[in-house]
Scaffold this motif. Structure first.
Motif, PDB file in Angstrom:
ATOM      1  N   ALA A  45     -30.297 -80.719 -12.077  1.00  0.00           N
ATOM      2  CA  ALA A  45     -29.852 -81.737 -11.124  1.00  0.00           C
ATOM      3  C   ALA A  45     -30.001 -81.083  -9.754  1.00  0.00           C
ATOM      4  N   SER A  46     -30.620 -81.801  -8.833  1.00  0.00           N
ATOM      5  CA  SER A  46     -30.934 -81.198  -7.541  1.00  0.00           C
ATOM      6  C   SER A  46     -30.635 -82.142  -6.391  1.00  0.00           C
ATOM      7  N   LEU A  47     -30.521 -81.545  -5.215  1.00  0.00           N
ATOM      8  CA  LEU A  47     -30.449 -82.313  -3.979  1.00  0.00           C
ATOM      9  C   LEU A  47     -31.733 -82.057  -3.219  1.00  0.00           C
ATOM     10  N   TYR A  55     -31.198 -86.764  -0.892  1.00  0.00           N
ATOM     11  CA  TYR A  55     -31.391 -87.577  -2.086  1.00  0.00           C
ATOM     12  C   TYR A  55     -31.013 -86.769  -3.326  1.00  0.00           C
ATOM     13  N   THR A  56     -30.658 -87.487  -4.386  1.00  0.00           N
ATOM     14  CA  THR A  56     -30.433 -86.873  -5.683  1.00  0.00           C
ATOM     15  C   THR A  56     -31.780 -86.752  -6.381  1.00  0.00           C
ATOM     16  N   SER A 119     -31.633 -88.250 -15.317  1.00  0.00           N
ATOM     17  CA  SER A 119     -31.325 -88.874 -14.026  1.00  0.00           C
ATOM     18  C   SER A 119     -29.890 -89.376 -13.981  1.00  0.00           C
ATOM     19  N   ALA A 122     -27.653 -86.371 -13.687  1.00  0.00           N
ATOM     20  CA  ALA A 122     -27.716 -85.795 -12.336  1.00  0.00           C
ATOM     21  C   ALA A 122     -26.895 -86.629 -11.359  1.00  0.00           C
ATOM     22  N   GLU A 123     -27.036 -87.932 -11.431  1.00  0.00           N
ATOM     23  CA  GLU A 123     -26.262 -88.805 -10.529  1.00  0.00           C
ATOM     24  C   GLU A 123     -24.760 -88.629 -10.734  1.00  0.00           C
ATOM     25  N   LEU A 126     -23.661 -85.209  -9.269  1.00  0.00           N
ATOM     26  CA  LEU A 126     -23.832 -85.048  -7.827  1.00  0.00           C
ATOM     27  C   LEU A 126     -23.183 -86.137  -6.980  1.00  0.00           C
ATOM     28  N   LYS A 127     -22.517 -87.092  -7.614  1.00  0.00           N
ATOM     29  CA  LYS A 127     -22.003 -88.241  -6.859  1.00  0.00           C
ATOM     30  C   LYS A 127     -20.942 -87.861  -5.830  1.00  0.00           C
ATOM     31  N   ARG A 131     -22.756 -84.275   1.510  1.00  0.00           N
ATOM     32  CA  ARG A 131     -24.171 -84.160   1.894  1.00  0.00           C
ATOM     33  C   ARG A 131     -24.312 -84.120   3.397  1.00  0.00           C
TER      34      ARG A 131
END
Length: 131
Positions: A45-47, A55-56, A119, A122-123, A126-127, A131
């Motif tokens: 999972a990345s930014l 963005y995710t 996906s 990851a969302e 990372l929510k 950021r």
């Protein structure tokens, strides 16, 4: 609590083989610095930092056993909720959470389903990231 950045890749988006785009999963490809030690290969999972926006993403750092037999480590990121031509753009990808190892799948449909699950994970992870 903010997660620790496990690895960062930055640079200009380069052309790949276009396979992801052809099956509805367009990825951005970044060159890896051969002098930098790599973290564990796999899916993260990345930014993604691009043009003052964040963005995710889901990043595969490693080999692509389902689509080719190259023995070259690649870095390709699917940026979620962004549909744009990013060739020649500069961006940064921070790997934050290791999701799973890369594995050979039986078909591109199986890859698509796995990327969908990655996906969603990851969302979720990372929510709440600042950021």
């Amino acid at each position: 609590m903010q997660p620790q950045i496990l690895y960062t890749v930055s640079g200009r988006v380069m052309h790949g083989k276009g396979r992801g785009k052809s099956v509805g999963m367009p990825t951005v490809n970044l060159a890896l610095n051969p002098q930098m030690p790599l973290p564990q290969l796999g899916v993260y999972a990345s930014l993604v930092y691009l043009d003052n926006a964040v963005y995710t993403g889901v990043t595969n750092l490693g080999y692509r056993p389902t689509v080719d037999c190259e023995k070259r480590v690649t870095c390709e990121t699917l940026i979620l909720h962004l549909d744009a031509d990013l060739y020649e753009k500069n961006l940064r990808v921070d790997l934050l959470y290791y999701l799973r190892p890369t594995r050979k799948m039986q078909s591109l449909e199986e890859v698509r389903e796995q990327v969908k699950a990655d996906s969603a994970q990851a969302e979720k992870l990372l929510k709440n990231i600042n950021r």
